[in-house]
Design a protein around this motif. Structure first.
Motif, PDB file in Angstrom:
ATOM      1  N   PHE A   1     -13.762  49.784  -5.325  1.00 20.34           N
ATOM      2  CA  PHE A   1     -14.050  48.352  -5.403  1.00 20.34           C
ATOM      3  C   PHE A   1     -13.888  47.913  -6.849  1.00 20.34           C
TER       4      PHE A   1
ATOM      5  N   HIS B   1     -15.752  43.469  -9.987  1.00 18.92           N
ATOM      6  CA  HIS B   1     -17.092  42.979  -9.647  1.00 18.92           C
ATOM      7  C   HIS B   1     -17.437  41.723 -10.458  1.00 18.92           C
TER       8      HIS B   1
ATOM      9  N   LEU C   1     -23.284  43.984  -3.206  1.00 16.64           N
ATOM     10  CA  LEU C   1     -22.167  44.557  -2.459  1.00 16.64           C
ATOM     11  C   LEU C   1     -22.697  45.698  -1.591  1.00 16.64           C
ATOM     12  N   THR C   2     -22.624  45.524  -0.286  1.00 16.85           N
ATOM     13  CA  THR C   2     -23.064  46.555   0.644  1.00 16.85           C
ATOM     14  C   THR C   2     -21.833  47.272   1.191  1.00 16.85           C
ATOM     15  N   VAL C   3     -21.687  48.543   0.830  1.00 13.31           N
ATOM     16  CA  VAL C   3     -20.527  49.331   1.263  1.00 13.31           C
ATOM     17  C   VAL C   3     -20.865  49.997   2.596  1.00 13.31           C
TER      18      VAL C   3
ATOM     19  N   ARG D   1     -18.378  51.537   4.517  1.00 13.57           N
ATOM     20  CA  ARG D   1     -17.557  52.759   4.549  1.00 13.57           C
ATOM     21  C   ARG D   1     -17.021  53.020   3.146  1.00 13.57           C
ATOM     22  N   SER D   2     -17.494  54.104   2.518  1.00 13.78           N
ATOM     23  CA  SER D   2     -16.957  54.477   1.205  1.00 13.78           C
ATOM     24  C   SER D   2     -15.640  55.236   1.333  1.00 13.78           C
TER      25      SER D   2
ATOM     26  N   VAL E   1     -15.564  47.170   6.240  1.00 13.65           N
ATOM     27  CA  VAL E   1     -15.626  48.162   5.167  1.00 13.65           C
ATOM     28  C   VAL E   1     -16.783  47.846   4.221  1.00 13.65           C
ATOM     29  N   ALA E   2     -17.023  46.550   3.965  1.00 17.29           N
ATOM     30  CA  ALA E   2     -18.111  46.150   3.064  1.00 17.29           C
ATOM     31  C   ALA E   2     -18.441  44.678   3.296  1.00 17.29           C
TER      32      ALA E   2
END
Length: 203
Positions: free
Chosen positions: A113, A116, A128-130, A132-133, A182-183
């Protein structure tokens, strides 16, 4: 950017059958076999602690390796099975499959990512909530990406980033056919509380 392919060093195992495999284990090796790509199977020994370290690192079954065997050409392989001791859960045999550059394989690719500081939602205190990393992609063995990139420029609170929003390397396709998340950019708890209070007052 292409992913660096880690080496997996092995030795040719002389002899066949259970006796040779037991001898290999006594000498600190894990017996294995490499097959596929139209060539004869080759019996191998891999150093026990080398293999155990790679297994503990995770993603062993979805990592492409460069198999190095003295007297043999290097070949790209992927693990198709690890047999384990039923009591101690330690590796006792490994099955490897040869690949050529045009082979299609499924691998988990890391998500980066970026930017920012160019996301208004983050500047407002959003998080930011991930989800799937890493995402599983079908890729060509000769062109494996090191990562895929999400550009956060312009992202606002409440924005959701789906896989179809992310540019993928040429030839790479998601193994999941739906447009999965994904996020997302979540509102800070303080903002949620004030919005809830305002909504209550309006009612």
């Amino acid at each position: 950017m292409a992913r660096e392919i880690p080496d997996l060093v092995a030795e040719v195992r002389t002899g066949t059958g259970k006796g040779a495999a037991r001898q290999a284990r006594r000498e600190g090796y894990v017996p294995g076999v490499v097959y596929g790509d139209g060539k004869e199977p080759l019996s191998l020994n891999i150093k026990y602690y080398t293999l155990l370290k790679k297994l503990k690192a995770g993603r062993f079954l979805s990592t492409l390796f460069n198999l190095k065997v003295e007297g043999q050409d290097d070949v790209r392989v992927i693990c198709r099975g690890v047999q384990r001791d039923v009591v101690r859960d330690l590796p006792t045999h490994v099955d490897l499959m040869r690949l050529h550059r045009n082979s299609r394989i499924n691998l988990f690719i890391h998500v980066n990512f970026e930017n920012h500081d160019a996301a208004p939602g983050i500047k407002r205190g959003g998080t930011l909530t991930v989800v799937r990393s890493e995402v599983e992609l079908e890729v060509t063995a000769g062109d494996i990406p090191d990562h895929i990139t999400v550009d956060l420029t312009g992202k606002q609170i409440g924005d959701v980033i789906h896989i179809e929003d992310i540019p993928l390397p040429a030839g790479a396709t998601p193994t999941i056919k739906r447009n999965f998340v994904v996020a997302n950019l979540a509102a800070p708890s303080g903002l949620l509380s004030s919005e809830a209070a305002e909504a209550a007052e309006a009612e």
